[in-house]
Write an enzyme that holds these catalytic residues in place. Structure first.
Site: not given
Length: 148
Positions: A119, A107
């Site tokens: 990411y 998350e």
């Protein structure tokens, strides 16, 4: 750049990890959570990054069966923008692959565009929203994941 080392987090590292934690998060984990993760959680894996012998960042994850969930990634603000977060993430990704992990998820704050961009470099894609996920300010979290 000084000498870098990524290694498994040890109990003796908790004080320095707390410095990273307090410099990074509005609501840092208390030390006892790190002790519990290191001593009692067989699913938890934590690694620190040292620069010239000083811990400047860390990353943690849980592995259950063939799923890895990143719990935290933190680098002291003064050392950001120098690819240390990418190095930590790459390290734990390779660690996961060697263990046969099939999926990695995490998350990330909806507002944390820098982390989301990093990411994405590793192939993670948004998979959903956890509304009001963060206790400190009720910010939504974006769930990101990748098949390994």
């Amino acid at each position: 750049m000084g000498e870098r080392l990524i290694r498994k987090m040890e109990i003796a590292d908790v004080d320095q990890v707390m410095e990273v934690e307090k410099a990074t998060f509005a609501t840092p984990w208390p030390p006892d959570i790190f002790y519990q993760e290191l001593l009692d959680n067989k699913h938890a894996f934590y690694f620190v990054m040292e620069l010239d012998g000083k811990i400047i960042g860390y990353i943690g994850a849980w592995i259950v069966v063939d799923d890895m969930q990143i719990t935290n990634v933190a680098v002291i603000p003064a050392y950001r923008g120098q690819k240390f977060g990418e190095m930590l993430f790459s390290y734990i990704l390779q660690f996961a692959i060697t263990l046969g992990v099939a999926r990695l998820s995490l998350e990330v704050r909806k507002s944390n565009r820098i982390a989301q961009k990093m990411y994405r470099k590793f192939g993670l894609v948004p998979g959903g929203i956890r509304e009001k996920y963060y206790a400190d300010d009720q910010e939504d979290a974006i769930v990101m994941w990748v098949n390994l």
